[in-house]
Design a protein around this motif. Structure first.
Motif, short mmCIF file in Angstrom:
data_model
loop_
_atom_site.label_atom_id
_atom_site.label_comp_id
_atom_site.label_asym_id
_atom_site.label_seq_id
_atom_site.Cartn_x
_atom_site.Cartn_y
_atom_site.Cartn_z
N VAL A 287 0.96 -1.27 -0.02
CA VAL A 287 0.06 0.04 -0.09
C VAL A 287 0.85 1.47 0.01
CG1 VAL A 287 -1.87 1.34 1.46
CG2 VAL A 287 -1.65 -1.26 1.37
N PHE A 288 0.67 2.10 -1.12
CA PHE A 288 1.56 3.31 -0.96
C PHE A 288 0.90 4.42 -0.38
CE2 PHE A 288 3.72 0.40 -3.87
CZ PHE A 288 5.18 1.10 -3.90
N LEU A 289 1.38 5.36 0.38
CA LEU A 289 0.74 6.37 1.10
C LEU A 289 1.38 7.82 0.45
CD1 LEU A 289 -1.26 7.65 3.05
CD2 LEU A 289 0.54 7.32 4.77
N GLN B 204 -0.83 -5.04 -8.36
CA GLN B 204 -1.37 -3.64 -8.70
C GLN B 204 -1.40 -3.17 -7.01
OE1 GLN B 204 -2.05 -1.63 -11.41
NE2 GLN B 204 -2.22 -0.27 -9.79
N PRO B 205 -0.50 -2.48 -6.67
CA PRO B 205 -0.62 -1.92 -5.30
C PRO B 205 -1.66 -1.15 -5.37
CG PRO B 205 1.82 -1.71 -6.34
CD PRO B 205 0.67 -2.22 -7.32
N ILE B 206 -2.25 -0.75 -3.95
CA ILE B 206 -3.15 0.08 -3.47
C ILE B 206 -2.33 1.59 -3.38
CG2 ILE B 206 -4.86 0.83 -1.91
CD1 ILE B 206 -5.08 -2.25 -1.13
N VAL B 207 -2.84 2.58 -3.72
CA VAL B 207 -2.50 3.90 -3.43
C VAL B 207 -3.40 4.51 -2.55
CG1 VAL B 207 -1.64 5.99 -4.38
CG2 VAL B 207 -0.98 3.99 -5.52
N LEU B 208 -2.96 5.35 -1.54
CA LEU B 208 -3.76 6.19 -0.76
C LEU B 208 -3.20 7.71 -0.67
CD1 LEU B 208 -4.18 4.17 2.43
CD2 LEU B 208 -5.59 4.18 0.53
N ASP B 209 -4.07 8.64 -1.04
CA ASP B 209 -3.43 10.00 -0.88
C ASP B 209 -3.87 10.53 0.50
OD1 ASP B 209 -3.57 12.92 -0.78
OD2 ASP B 209 -3.16 12.61 -2.79
N GLY B 210 -2.84 10.90 1.31
CA GLY B 210 -3.33 11.17 2.78
C GLY B 210 -4.20 12.26 2.95
N GLN C 137 11.48 7.13 -4.82
CA GLN C 137 11.71 5.95 -4.72
C GLN C 137 10.19 5.29 -4.77
OE1 GLN C 137 12.95 8.38 -2.97
NE2 GLN C 137 15.18 7.54 -2.52
N GLN C 138 9.33 5.96 -4.13
CA GLN C 138 7.87 5.51 -4.22
C GLN C 138 7.36 5.05 -5.69
OE1 GLN C 138 6.04 8.42 -1.55
NE2 GLN C 138 4.95 6.54 -0.87
N ALA C 139 7.60 6.00 -6.45
CA ALA C 139 7.26 5.81 -7.82
C ALA C 139 8.04 4.58 -8.52
CB ALA C 139 7.35 7.19 -8.50
N GLU C 140 9.15 4.49 -8.30
CA GLU C 140 10.03 3.39 -8.75
C GLU C 140 9.68 2.11 -8.37
OE1 GLU C 140 14.22 6.16 -9.47
OE2 GLU C 140 14.04 4.87 -7.65
N LEU C 141 9.34 2.05 -6.97
CA LEU C 141 8.96 0.89 -6.44
C LEU C 141 7.54 0.27 -6.99
CD1 LEU C 141 9.99 1.68 -2.82
CD2 LEU C 141 10.79 -0.45 -4.27
N PHE C 142 6.65 1.35 -7.15
CA PHE C 142 5.14 1.10 -7.70
C PHE C 142 5.24 0.65 -8.85
CE2 PHE C 142 1.25 2.36 -10.02
CZ PHE C 142 0.56 1.89 -9.02
N ALA C 143 6.14 1.25 -9.98
CA ALA C 143 6.40 0.61 -11.32
C ALA C 143 7.02 -0.68 -11.47
CB ALA C 143 7.27 1.63 -12.13
N TRP C 144 7.80 -1.09 -10.36
CA TRP C 144 8.64 -2.24 -10.30
C TRP C 144 7.40 -3.40 -9.86
CZ3 TRP C 144 9.26 -5.28 -5.48
CH2 TRP C 144 10.20 -6.42 -5.93
#
Length: 237
Positions: free
Chosen positions: A99-101, A142-148, A128-135
């Protein structure tokens, strides 16, 4: 199940950790790769000496700790920073529920600069978040993304959507927590967690950033494209 939160600093990640800690079916961990990150980079962070004394510095052993907690408790929530995942083989995170925050980089930089002056792009982790998400996408996840800010606008809606995607029942217990320090806090809490220790729930978002000091503008402009890319995937309130 291991829920692996990949966040940036100053982005309600601790509040989200507290939220998951309210569940009776969840064990939480606070930034378990922090010691290795400080050793790798040589950076001076508040409380560095204590972090190096109390946290396991070997990433392989950290992954063993995570596996042990999962076996014992069933579900583990790891609060992690995107920029802490570097310099070692982190490929086993593909087995986690990632999960990306994210947070508007202007707001993040203003908050971060109150603790450490002159933050750089590497300090806030968006690249790094964007690179990890693409990887992870390339690995078939398909990771989950949360906007704070979206989470703070309507916590119950976003948390319910998050739990649904994780295959967990939503519980209203996740919407509040007792004020003050918690046993789950890392030893760096006195330097970074003052505001969240005063909270008992997710507070409404702050106004959009309208201006930044000149010394933060370059880093903001570097970070913005990474934030914009990830925001396209974020759950909406």
């Amino acid at each position: 199940m291991v829920i692996h939160l990949i966040s940036g600093p100053r982005n309600i990640s601790t509040a989200l950790m507290y939220s998951f800690a309210q569940r009776g079916d969840m064990k939480v961990m606070d930034e378990p790769f922090y010691a290795f990150y400080l050793i790798l980079t040589g950076l001076e962070h508040p409380g560095k000496d204590e972090i190096l004394k109390t946290l396991e510095p070997d990433p392989k052993k950290v992954f063993t700790q995570i596996k042990s907690l999962e076996q014992k408790h069933g579900n583990v929530f790891i609060k992690n920073m995107g920029h802490h995942l570097q310099g070692f083989d982190y490929s086993s995170i593909v087995l986690f529920q990632n999960v990306f925050l994210i947070r508007d980089p202007g707001q993040m930089l203003l908050s971060y600069a109150k603790v450490r002056e002159q933050p750089t792009l590497n300090d806030i982790g968006l690249k790094q978040q964007a690179e990890l998400f693409a990887w992870l996408q390339a690995e078939g996840q398909q990771p989950i993304v949360l906007d704070g800010n979206e989470l703070r606008k309507n916590p119950s809606v976003i948390l319910e959507k998050l739990c649904e995607q994780l295959g967990l029942p939503f519980t209203k217990a996740m919407l509040s927590w007792p004020a003050g320090p918690r046993a789950e806090d890392g030893c760096w809490a006195p330097y970074w967690y003052t505001q969240v220790h005063q909270s008992t729930n997710f507070m409404p978002p702050e106004p959009d950033t309208t201006s930044l000091p000149n010394y933060l503008l370059h880093t903001y402009e570097e970070a913005l494209p990474y934030y914009t890319t990830l925001k396209n995937y974020a759950l909406k309130a």
